[in-house]
Scaffold this motif. Structure first.
Motif, PDB file in Angstrom:
ATOM      1  N   VAL A  56       0.843  -1.198   0.000  1.00  0.00           N
ATOM      2  CA  VAL A  56       0.000   0.000   0.000  1.00  0.00           C
ATOM      3  C   VAL A  56       0.881   1.252   0.000  1.00  0.00           C
ATOM      4  CG1 VAL A  56      -1.668   1.352   1.344  1.00  0.00           C
ATOM      5  CG2 VAL A  56      -1.993  -1.119   1.071  1.00  0.00           C
ATOM      6  N   GLU A  57       1.913   1.256   0.811  1.00  0.00           N
ATOM      7  CA  GLU A  57       2.812   2.424   0.869  1.00  0.00           C
ATOM      8  C   GLU A  57       3.444   2.695  -0.490  1.00  0.00           C
ATOM      9  OE1 GLU A  57       4.383   2.555   5.491  1.00  0.00           O
ATOM     10  OE2 GLU A  57       5.476   1.302   4.065  1.00  0.00           O
ATOM     11  N   ARG A  58       3.924   1.651  -1.154  1.00  0.00           N
ATOM     12  CA  ARG A  58       4.539   1.841  -2.481  1.00  0.00           C
ATOM     13  C   ARG A  58       3.522   2.348  -3.497  1.00  0.00           C
ATOM     14  NH1 ARG A  58       7.898  -2.506  -1.038  1.00  0.00           N
ATOM     15  NH2 ARG A  58       6.538  -4.091  -1.911  1.00  0.00           N
ATOM     16  N   ALA A  59       2.327   1.786  -3.471  1.00  0.00           N
ATOM     17  CA  ALA A  59       1.299   2.187  -4.434  1.00  0.00           C
ATOM     18  C   ALA A  59       0.856   3.628  -4.217  1.00  0.00           C
ATOM     19  CB  ALA A  59       0.093   1.247  -4.340  1.00  0.00           C
ATOM     20  N   ARG A  60       0.812   4.071  -2.981  1.00  0.00           N
ATOM     21  CA  ARG A  60       0.327   5.420  -2.644  1.00  0.00           C
ATOM     22  C   ARG A  60       1.434   6.440  -2.491  1.00  0.00           C
ATOM     23  NH1 ARG A  60      -4.165   5.572  -4.671  1.00  0.00           N
ATOM     24  NH2 ARG A  60      -5.041   3.516  -4.504  1.00  0.00           N
ATOM     25  N   GLY A  61       2.672   5.988  -2.384  1.00  0.00           N
ATOM     26  CA  GLY A  61       3.797   6.906  -2.260  1.00  0.00           C
ATOM     27  C   GLY A  61       3.849   7.631  -0.922  1.00  0.00           C
ATOM     28  N   LYS A  62       3.273   7.032   0.102  1.00  0.00           N
ATOM     29  CA  LYS A  62       3.347   7.617   1.443  1.00  0.00           C
ATOM     30  C   LYS A  62       3.185   6.535   2.494  1.00  0.00           C
ATOM     31  CE  LYS A  62      -1.356   9.423   0.738  1.00  0.00           C
ATOM     32  NZ  LYS A  62      -2.198  10.614   0.781  1.00  0.00           N
ATOM     33  N   SER A  63       3.546   6.868   3.710  1.00  0.00           N
ATOM     34  CA  SER A  63       3.522   5.887   4.796  1.00  0.00           C
ATOM     35  C   SER A  63       2.096   5.559   5.227  1.00  0.00           C
ATOM     36  CB  SER A  63       4.302   6.424   5.998  1.00  0.00           C
ATOM     37  OG  SER A  63       3.560   7.454   6.633  1.00  0.00           O
ATOM     38  N   VAL A  64       1.949   4.434   5.901  1.00  0.00           N
ATOM     39  CA  VAL A  64       0.651   4.042   6.441  1.00  0.00           C
ATOM     40  C   VAL A  64       0.122   5.130   7.370  1.00  0.00           C
ATOM     41  CG1 VAL A  64      -0.542   2.365   7.914  1.00  0.00           C
ATOM     42  CG2 VAL A  64       1.045   1.562   6.167  1.00  0.00           C
ATOM     43  N   CYS A  65       1.003   5.683   8.217  1.00  0.00           N
ATOM     44  CA  CYS A  65       0.585   6.758   9.135  1.00  0.00           C
ATOM     45  C   CYS A  65       0.041   7.956   8.367  1.00  0.00           C
ATOM     46  CB  CYS A  65       1.749   7.193  10.026  1.00  0.00           C
ATOM     47  SG  CYS A  65       2.125   6.023  11.335  1.00  0.00           S
ATOM     48  N   ASP A  66       0.724   8.334   7.289  1.00  0.00           N
ATOM     49  CA  ASP A  66       0.261   9.469   6.482  1.00  0.00           C
ATOM     50  C   ASP A  66      -1.062   9.148   5.782  1.00  0.00           C
ATOM     51  OD1 ASP A  66       2.403  11.020   7.252  1.00  0.00           O
ATOM     52  OD2 ASP A  66       3.575  10.636   5.422  1.00  0.00           O
ATOM     53  N   ILE A  67      -1.206   7.916   5.327  1.00  0.00           N
ATOM     54  CA  ILE A  67      -2.460   7.523   4.678  1.00  0.00           C
ATOM     55  C   ILE A  67      -3.609   7.612   5.675  1.00  0.00           C
ATOM     56  CG2 ILE A  67      -3.728   5.622   3.603  1.00  0.00           C
ATOM     57  CD1 ILE A  67      -0.964   4.714   2.431  1.00  0.00           C
ATOM     58  N   PHE A  68      -3.400   7.094   6.891  1.00  0.00           N
ATOM     59  CA  PHE A  68      -4.440   7.184   7.922  1.00  0.00           C
ATOM     60  C   PHE A  68      -4.789   8.639   8.203  1.00  0.00           C
ATOM     61  CE2 PHE A  68      -4.350   2.777   8.674  1.00  0.00           C
ATOM     62  CZ  PHE A  68      -5.237   2.433   9.684  1.00  0.00           C
ATOM     63  N   ALA A  69      -3.759   9.485   8.331  1.00  0.00           N
ATOM     64  CA  ALA A  69      -3.982  10.891   8.677  1.00  0.00           C
ATOM     65  C   ALA A  69      -4.646  11.670   7.544  1.00  0.00           C
ATOM     66  CB  ALA A  69      -2.652  11.551   9.053  1.00  0.00           C
ATOM     67  N   GLU A  70      -4.237  11.425   6.308  1.00  0.00           N
ATOM     68  CA  GLU A  70      -4.709  12.218   5.182  1.00  0.00           C
ATOM     69  C   GLU A  70      -5.956  11.642   4.502  1.00  0.00           C
ATOM     70  OE1 GLU A  70      -1.307  12.646   2.609  1.00  0.00           O
ATOM     71  OE2 GLU A  70      -0.054  13.307   4.302  1.00  0.00           O
ATOM     72  N   ASP A  71      -6.023  10.314   4.396  1.00  0.00           N
ATOM     73  CA  ASP A  71      -7.109   9.682   3.647  1.00  0.00           C
ATOM     74  C   ASP A  71      -8.134   9.001   4.559  1.00  0.00           C
ATOM     75  OD1 ASP A  71      -5.405  10.426   1.610  1.00  0.00           O
ATOM     76  OD2 ASP A  71      -4.889   8.400   1.001  1.00  0.00           O
ATOM     77  N   GLY A  72      -7.722   8.665   5.771  1.00  0.00           N
ATOM     78  CA  GLY A  72      -8.612   7.990   6.714  1.00  0.00           C
ATOM     79  C   GLY A  72      -8.480   6.479   6.669  1.00  0.00           C
ATOM     80  N   GLU A  73      -8.928   5.858   7.732  1.00  0.00           N
ATOM     81  CA  GLU A  73      -8.808   4.399   7.841  1.00  0.00           C
ATOM     82  C   GLU A  73      -9.677   3.685   6.809  1.00  0.00           C
ATOM     83  OE1 GLU A  73      -9.106   0.698  11.009  1.00  0.00           O
ATOM     84  OE2 GLU A  73      -9.486   2.738  11.729  1.00  0.00           O
ATOM     85  N   SER A  74     -10.845   4.190   6.541  1.00  0.00           N
ATOM     86  CA  SER A  74     -11.742   3.551   5.583  1.00  0.00           C
ATOM     87  C   SER A  74     -11.091   3.460   4.199  1.00  0.00           C
ATOM     88  CB  SER A  74     -13.055   4.329   5.518  1.00  0.00           C
ATOM     89  OG  SER A  74     -13.885   3.788   4.542  1.00  0.00           O
ATOM     90  N   TYR A  91      -7.502   0.511   0.038  1.00  0.00           N
ATOM     91  CA  TYR A  91      -6.171   0.354  -0.561  1.00  0.00           C
ATOM     92  C   TYR A  91      -5.611  -1.047  -0.282  1.00  0.00           C
ATOM     93  CZ  TYR A  91      -6.253   5.517  -0.761  1.00  0.00           C
ATOM     94  OH  TYR A  91      -6.575   6.834  -0.982  1.00  0.00           O
ATOM     95  N   GLU A  92      -5.900  -1.582   0.920  1.00  0.00           N
ATOM     96  CA  GLU A  92      -5.456  -2.944   1.243  1.00  0.00           C
ATOM     97  C   GLU A  92      -6.094  -3.949   0.279  1.00  0.00           C
ATOM     98  OE1 GLU A  92      -4.522  -3.570   5.949  1.00  0.00           O
ATOM     99  OE2 GLU A  92      -6.623  -3.280   5.409  1.00  0.00           O
ATOM    100  N   ALA A  93      -7.389  -3.814   0.062  1.00  0.00           N
ATOM    101  CA  ALA A  93      -8.090  -4.718  -0.847  1.00  0.00           C
ATOM    102  C   ALA A  93      -7.516  -4.600  -2.260  1.00  0.00           C
ATOM    103  CB  ALA A  93      -9.590  -4.423  -0.835  1.00  0.00           C
ATOM    104  N   GLU A  94      -7.215  -3.371  -2.667  1.00  0.00           N
ATOM    105  CA  GLU A  94      -6.599  -3.129  -3.974  1.00  0.00           C
ATOM    106  C   GLU A  94      -5.269  -3.874  -4.081  1.00  0.00           C
ATOM    107  OE1 GLU A  94      -5.232   1.014  -5.353  1.00  0.00           O
ATOM    108  OE2 GLU A  94      -7.405   1.184  -5.087  1.00  0.00           O
ATOM    109  N   ALA A  95      -4.455  -3.781  -3.028  1.00  0.00           N
ATOM    110  CA  ALA A  95      -3.161  -4.465  -3.006  1.00  0.00           C
ATOM    111  C   ALA A  95      -3.349  -5.974  -3.110  1.00  0.00           C
ATOM    112  CB  ALA A  95      -2.390  -4.102  -1.735  1.00  0.00           C
ATOM    113  N   LEU A  96      -4.345  -6.508  -2.420  1.00  0.00           N
ATOM    114  CA  LEU A  96      -4.607  -7.947  -2.486  1.00  0.00           C
ATOM    115  C   LEU A  96      -5.043  -8.359  -3.889  1.00  0.00           C
ATOM    116  CD1 LEU A  96      -6.445  -8.662   0.888  1.00  0.00           C
ATOM    117  CD2 LEU A  96      -4.085  -9.244   0.283  1.00  0.00           C
ATOM    118  N   ARG A  97      -5.883  -7.552  -4.527  1.00  0.00           N
ATOM    119  CA  ARG A  97      -6.330  -7.877  -5.897  1.00  0.00           C
ATOM    120  C   ARG A  97      -5.139  -8.004  -6.849  1.00  0.00           C
ATOM    121  NH1 ARG A  97     -10.568  -4.473  -4.566  1.00  0.00           N
ATOM    122  NH2 ARG A  97      -9.657  -2.673  -5.594  1.00  0.00           N
TER     123      ARG A  97
END
Length: 182
Positions: free
Chosen positions: A49-67, A72-78
């Motif tokens: 997820v971090e590689r696909a989004r170009g930011k850390s998990v912490c930044d993703i939670f802060a900027e995009d939210g947990e939902s 993004y996790e499901a996308e990575a699994l696909r």
């Protein structure tokens, strides 16, 4: 699964092994070590997820939210559907995403590393890098919410309480070997 003449097990289709469990359970270390032992590739969903989004998990939670992160996790699994025989270390909250759970079961087996909350606290070396670890009481609440989800999704359960990493690795290898998964 089919067995050729020489006794090798050939897995048909997607046959990934997904390691789930709470923060600090040792999912990434186990996937990496088993991968090295059994010559299988391993990946970590948080890193994907971090590689696909170009930011850390912490930044993703802060900027995009947990939902959004769960999406993004499901996308990575696909994206793992076209690969074979991966050992996949999953983020601690992956069981909160229904789509991710469905994908894991479609693509392989889910192994729950079942440890105590106290064991997890001892193992977490950088709580500041874990977006869902705000304080100990919040982490305890999260553990209480997630444990039944891990149990529900698990195809296999490995009790890791009060065990060294070497013991966990040996038991995981034995269990997975006996089930014909390694």
């Amino acid at each position: 699964m089919s067995e050729p003449a020489r006794g090798y097990v050939v897995h048909e289709g997607c046959d990934h092994i997904f390691f789930v469990g709470f923060l600090g359970a040792g999912k990434s270390t186990l996937a990496r070590n088993l991968g090295n032992l059994f010559h299988r590739s391993f990946v970590d969903t948080d890193r994907l997820v971090e590689r696909a989004r170009g930011k850390s998990v912490c930044d993703i939670f802060a900027e995009d939210g947990e939902s959004r992160f769960r999406g993004y996790e499901a996308e990575a699994l696909r994206r793992l559907k076209g690969r074979k025989s991966l050992l996949v270390s999953c983020g601690g909250g992956i069981v909160e995403g229904p789509e991710a759970c469905e994908l894991m079961h479609q693509m392989g087996r889910v192994v729950f590393l079942d440890g105590s909350f106290e064991d997890s606290l001892r193992q977490i070396q950088h709580p500041e890098l874990r977006p869902d670890f705000v304080c100990e009481s919040d982490a305890q609440r999260l553990y209480d919410i997630r444990r039944p989800l891990y149990l529900r999704e698990a195809d296999l359960r490995l009790d890791i309480r009060d065990k060294t990493f070497e013991q966990v690795c040996t038991e995981a290898a034995q269990l997975l070997w006996e089930k014909g998964l390694l």
